[in-house]
Design a protein around this motif. Sequence first.
Motif, PDB file in Angstrom:
ATOM      1  N   VAL A  47      11.868 -26.169  18.269  1.00 52.48           N
ATOM      2  CA  VAL A  47      12.131 -25.531  19.565  1.00 52.48           C
ATOM      3  C   VAL A  47      11.792 -24.048  19.523  1.00 52.48           C
ATOM      4  O   VAL A  47      11.135 -23.512  20.429  1.00 52.48           O
ATOM      5  CB  VAL A  47      13.592 -25.746  19.987  1.00 52.48           C
ATOM      6  N   ARG A  48      12.202 -23.378  18.471  1.00 48.97           N
ATOM      7  CA  ARG A  48      11.932 -21.933  18.409  1.00 48.97           C
ATOM      8  C   ARG A  48      10.462 -21.643  18.178  1.00 48.97           C
ATOM      9  O   ARG A  48       9.939 -20.642  18.662  1.00 48.97           O
ATOM     10  CB  ARG A  48      12.790 -21.303  17.311  1.00 48.97           C
ATOM     11  N   LEU A  49       9.778 -22.517  17.452  1.00 53.68           N
ATOM     12  CA  LEU A  49       8.349 -22.320  17.235  1.00 53.68           C
ATOM     13  C   LEU A  49       7.569 -22.494  18.535  1.00 53.68           C
ATOM     14  O   LEU A  49       6.664 -21.715  18.851  1.00 53.68           O
ATOM     15  CB  LEU A  49       7.835 -23.314  16.192  1.00 53.68           C
ATOM     16  N   LEU A  50       7.929 -23.533  19.305  1.00 52.81           N
ATOM     17  CA  LEU A  50       7.196 -23.827  20.529  1.00 52.81           C
ATOM     18  C   LEU A  50       7.639 -22.973  21.710  1.00 52.81           C
ATOM     19  O   LEU A  50       6.813 -22.413  22.437  1.00 52.81           O
ATOM     20  CB  LEU A  50       7.342 -25.307  20.884  1.00 52.81           C
ATOM     21  N   TYR A  51       8.940 -22.889  21.921  1.00 55.84           N
ATOM     22  CA  TYR A  51       9.456 -22.306  23.155  1.00 55.84           C
ATOM     23  C   TYR A  51      10.107 -20.931  22.997  1.00 55.84           C
ATOM     24  O   TYR A  51      10.277 -20.217  23.983  1.00 55.84           O
ATOM     25  CB  TYR A  51      10.480 -23.257  23.786  1.00 55.84           C
ATOM     26  N   GLY A  52      10.534 -20.588  21.793  1.00 58.85           N
ATOM     27  CA  GLY A  52      11.205 -19.315  21.606  1.00 58.85           C
ATOM     28  C   GLY A  52      12.723 -19.444  21.703  1.00 58.85           C
ATOM     29  O   GLY A  52      13.272 -20.510  22.003  1.00 58.85           O
ATOM     30  N   ASN A  53      13.412 -18.319  21.468  1.00 57.59           N
ATOM     31  CA  ASN A  53      14.880 -18.330  21.440  1.00 57.59           C
ATOM     32  C   ASN A  53      15.518 -18.574  22.796  1.00 57.59           C
ATOM     33  O   ASN A  53      16.695 -18.922  22.870  1.00 57.59           O
ATOM     34  CB  ASN A  53      15.385 -16.993  20.878  1.00 57.59           C
ATOM     35  N   ALA A  54      14.747 -18.401  23.884  1.00 50.58           N
ATOM     36  CA  ALA A  54      15.309 -18.607  25.220  1.00 50.58           C
ATOM     37  C   ALA A  54      15.664 -20.068  25.481  1.00 50.58           C
ATOM     38  O   ALA A  54      16.387 -20.362  26.432  1.00 50.58           O
ATOM     39  CB  ALA A  54      14.332 -18.107  26.281  1.00 50.58           C
ATOM     40  N   PHE A  55      15.170 -20.970  24.638  1.00 47.88           N
ATOM     41  CA  PHE A  55      15.401 -22.401  24.841  1.00 47.88           C
ATOM     42  C   PHE A  55      16.324 -22.981  23.765  1.00 47.88           C
ATOM     43  O   PHE A  55      16.207 -24.157  23.417  1.00 47.88           O
ATOM     44  CB  PHE A  55      14.070 -23.155  24.845  1.00 47.88           C
ATOM     45  N   ASP A  56      17.250 -22.187  23.268  1.00 50.67           N
ATOM     46  CA  ASP A  56      18.164 -22.681  22.230  1.00 50.67           C
ATOM     47  C   ASP A  56      18.976 -23.891  22.693  1.00 50.67           C
ATOM     48  O   ASP A  56      19.365 -24.738  21.884  1.00 50.67           O
ATOM     49  CB  ASP A  56      19.115 -21.566  21.783  1.00 50.67           C
ATOM     50  N   ALA A  57      19.242 -23.989  24.003  1.00 47.68           N
ATOM     51  CA  ALA A  57      20.015 -25.129  24.518  1.00 47.68           C
ATOM     52  C   ALA A  57      19.271 -26.442  24.337  1.00 47.68           C
ATOM     53  O   ALA A  57      19.885 -27.521  24.367  1.00 47.68           O
ATOM     54  CB  ALA A  57      20.342 -24.904  25.993  1.00 47.68           C
ATOM     55  N   THR A  58      17.956 -26.376  24.151  1.00 44.56           N
ATOM     56  CA  THR A  58      17.158 -27.594  23.966  1.00 44.56           C
ATOM     57  C   THR A  58      17.441 -28.253  22.623  1.00 44.56           C
ATOM     58  O   THR A  58      17.287 -29.471  22.480  1.00 44.56           O
ATOM     59  CB  THR A  58      15.650 -27.249  24.068  1.00 44.56           C
ATOM     60  N   VAL A  59      17.878 -27.473  21.640  1.00 44.51           N
ATOM     61  CA  VAL A  59      18.009 -27.981  20.268  1.00 44.51           C
ATOM     62  C   VAL A  59      18.974 -29.154  20.200  1.00 44.51           C
ATOM     63  O   VAL A  59      18.642 -30.225  19.663  1.00 44.51           O
ATOM     64  CB  VAL A  59      18.471 -26.851  19.313  1.00 44.51           C
ATOM     65  N   VAL A  67      -0.341 -25.930  25.197  1.00 48.31           N
ATOM     66  CA  VAL A  67      -0.272 -25.500  26.592  1.00 48.31           C
ATOM     67  C   VAL A  67       1.172 -25.392  27.061  1.00 48.31           C
ATOM     68  O   VAL A  67       1.573 -24.406  27.705  1.00 48.31           O
ATOM     69  CB  VAL A  67      -1.070 -26.466  27.489  1.00 48.31           C
ATOM     70  N   VAL A  68       1.979 -26.397  26.740  1.00 44.69           N
ATOM     71  CA  VAL A  68       3.382 -26.382  27.154  1.00 44.69           C
ATOM     72  C   VAL A  68       4.126 -25.222  26.506  1.00 44.69           C
ATOM     73  O   VAL A  68       4.973 -24.569  27.138  1.00 44.69           O
ATOM     74  CB  VAL A  68       4.060 -27.729  26.807  1.00 44.69           C
ATOM     75  N   ALA A  69       3.826 -24.946  25.251  1.00 47.92           N
ATOM     76  CA  ALA A  69       4.469 -23.824  24.565  1.00 47.92           C
ATOM     77  C   ALA A  69       4.165 -22.512  25.271  1.00 47.92           C
ATOM     78  O   ALA A  69       5.062 -21.667  25.472  1.00 47.92           O
ATOM     79  CB  ALA A  69       4.008 -23.772  23.106  1.00 47.92           C
ATOM     80  N   MET A  70       2.901 -22.313  25.655  1.00 44.75           N
ATOM     81  CA  MET A  70       2.544 -21.074  26.365  1.00 44.75           C
ATOM     82  C   MET A  70       3.207 -21.013  27.740  1.00 44.75           C
ATOM     83  O   MET A  70       3.668 -19.945  28.179  1.00 44.75           O
ATOM     84  CB  MET A  70       1.027 -20.971  26.482  1.00 44.75           C
ATOM     85  N   LEU A  71       3.266 -22.153  28.425  1.00 48.34           N
ATOM     86  CA  LEU A  71       3.921 -22.184  29.735  1.00 48.34           C
ATOM     87  C   LEU A  71       5.388 -21.785  29.617  1.00 48.34           C
ATOM     88  O   LEU A  71       5.890 -20.975  30.404  1.00 48.34           O
ATOM     89  CB  LEU A  71       3.814 -23.583  30.342  1.00 48.34           C
ATOM     90  N   ALA A  72       6.082 -22.372  28.645  1.00 50.62           N
ATOM     91  CA  ALA A  72       7.507 -22.096  28.478  1.00 50.62           C
ATOM     92  C   ALA A  72       7.753 -20.626  28.166  1.00 50.62           C
ATOM     93  O   ALA A  72       8.678 -20.005  28.709  1.00 50.62           O
ATOM     94  CB  ALA A  72       8.085 -22.983  27.379  1.00 50.62           C
ATOM     95  N   ARG A  73       6.951 -20.063  27.301  1.00 52.84           N
ATOM     96  CA  ARG A  73       7.140 -18.667  26.926  1.00 52.84           C
ATOM     97  C   ARG A  73       6.771 -17.719  28.066  1.00 52.84           C
ATOM     98  O   ARG A  73       7.400 -16.669  28.244  1.00 52.84           O
ATOM     99  CB  ARG A  73       6.314 -18.345  25.684  1.00 52.84           C
ATOM    100  N   ALA A  74       5.745 -18.081  28.838  1.00 58.26           N
ATOM    101  CA  ALA A  74       5.311 -17.197  29.926  1.00 58.26           C
ATOM    102  C   ALA A  74       6.243 -17.265  31.130  1.00 58.26           C
ATOM    103  O   ALA A  74       6.519 -16.241  31.774  1.00 58.26           O
ATOM    104  CB  ALA A  74       3.892 -17.565  30.345  1.00 58.26           C
ATOM    105  N   ALA A 129      13.800 -20.732  33.640  1.00 60.55           N
ATOM    106  CA  ALA A 129      13.873 -21.041  35.070  1.00 60.55           C
ATOM    107  C   ALA A 129      12.495 -21.394  35.627  1.00 60.55           C
ATOM    108  O   ALA A 129      12.323 -22.386  36.340  1.00 60.55           O
ATOM    109  CB  ALA A 129      14.473 -19.861  35.833  1.00 60.55           C
ATOM    110  N   GLY A 130      11.488 -20.569  35.314  1.00 63.22           N
ATOM    111  CA  GLY A 130      10.137 -20.846  35.801  1.00 63.22           C
ATOM    112  C   GLY A 130       9.588 -22.134  35.235  1.00 63.22           C
ATOM    113  O   GLY A 130       8.913 -22.903  35.936  1.00 63.22           O
ATOM    114  N   PHE A 131       9.856 -22.377  33.951  1.00 63.98           N
ATOM    115  CA  PHE A 131       9.407 -23.622  33.325  1.00 63.98           C
ATOM    116  C   PHE A 131      10.079 -24.817  33.981  1.00 63.98           C
ATOM    117  O   PHE A 131       9.458 -25.874  34.147  1.00 63.98           O
ATOM    118  CB  PHE A 131       9.735 -23.585  31.833  1.00 63.98           C
ATOM    119  N   ALA A 132      11.335 -24.645  34.389  1.00 65.53           N
ATOM    120  CA  ALA A 132      12.053 -25.718  35.081  1.00 65.53           C
ATOM    121  C   ALA A 132      11.367 -26.061  36.398  1.00 65.53           C
ATOM    122  O   ALA A 132      11.186 -27.235  36.733  1.00 65.53           O
ATOM    123  CB  ALA A 132      13.500 -25.299  35.331  1.00 65.53           C
ATOM    124  N   HIS A 133      10.976 -25.024  37.157  1.00 68.08           N
ATOM    125  CA  HIS A 133      10.288 -25.266  38.431  1.00 68.08           C
ATOM    126  C   HIS A 133       8.959 -25.991  38.199  1.00 68.08           C
ATOM    127  O   HIS A 133       8.610 -26.921  38.938  1.00 68.08           O
ATOM    128  CB  HIS A 133      10.032 -23.938  39.143  1.00 68.08           C
TER     129      HIS A 133
END
Length: 416
Positions: free
Chosen positions: A314-326, A26-33, A37-41
């Motif tokens: 991180v890339r499997l769950l959230y995608g490349n937009a979350f590279d800062a998470t690594v 669920v979190v993975a889909m939320l982050a990608r969708a 910024a939206g995931f942060a909110h």
Amino acid sequence: MRRRVAGNLLWMLAERGFQIGIGIAVVAMLARALGPAGFAHFQYAQSIVLIAASFALVCGAEVVVPRLVASPAPATQHALLAHAFVLRLAGGAIGYLLMCAYLGITSPGPEVWHAALWLGIAILLREPFGVVTAWMQSHTNNRPGTLFSLAALAVKAILVGSLFAAGVHKITGYAAAFAIEAIILAVLLTSYYFVRVHDRDFAWQATQARELITSGALFWISFILMMGARRVDQLVLQPAVPPADFGAYAACMQILDNFTMVASILVAGIAPAYVYAKAAYAEAHANIGRIALGIAALGLVGGMAIAGCAPWIVRLLYGNAFDATVTLLRVAAVASTLVFADVALTLLAVYLRRPRWVATKWALVFGATLAFDLIVIPRYGSWGAIAGYALGNGVAVLVGLTLWWRHRPAPEVASI
């Protein structure tokens, strides 16, 4: 009887394991969708809701279940459950109003407001109707509650998956899916209880309500302080950094929340046989030390594995937009070892029935974390929050070790 207890425990563990798996998806889909910024909110709103929800645990299972076991008469049990329901509902209402007051004072954007108002519905439902779960526990029959929880969780996952597949990027729809989960679970629990309990006469007794509040006060305060300590970093961090940076940190913590839940699952499976069943304090004390060491070692191995696989995870769950998470995850995963040790060391307070120790520990953790975050996060942003996460868990472990050492058995007792 042993088979029944073991089967009951397996159902509880199965529920947790399924929750972890679905939660990650669920979190993975939320982050990608929603994007960073939206995931942060969304995560910020969820942190506020989780703290507010702790106010609904006025009299938790620690208070309700033993009283249900001691009073098997259906009429007596219903009266107890009805009082607990009212108290939890009142606590939930207070929590919801406090959440709205906090949002009104901090004035976040409409996305956070919408998400919090929807997510906050669970504050009014989950714990009040959770008294039925306590009733099931008292009858050593967690299977129906587990199935209901899994059914509601599956509906939420299907709704989130459908929104994701449809390309929806609005927070409100996803937050509504979380609210629907709480509504479905409340309906299922209530229906099951009403079908099986027919003697439901109830008269409010202030004395019984006061006794429940008094007995559960320390547990209640402990839970509020624990949730505050676990989430205060996000409340302090959110206004101090850009939404994308907060989203990266929230994604990191979401992974670790699912990982550290493994500690609770393991301890729940080990403690009944190796701690609670031991009449000799010396043996229980020694086993707690061994469990803490073993669980911490397992947490360290798991944390290092997550750190090593951080880019892939991180890339499997959230995608490349979350590279800062690594990079954040690599450090925080190793620090999460402290959570495993803390969960195990808490067994001593549970075994000795010392809720005051737990409340004191979380008060110290909350105070230390809040003070540190307020000083460090404005200067160092997400890295300051990571340091606060490590500090808070370190304080918890230090308190646990101190209590374990100070209350070790006397040498002559240990040698018997």
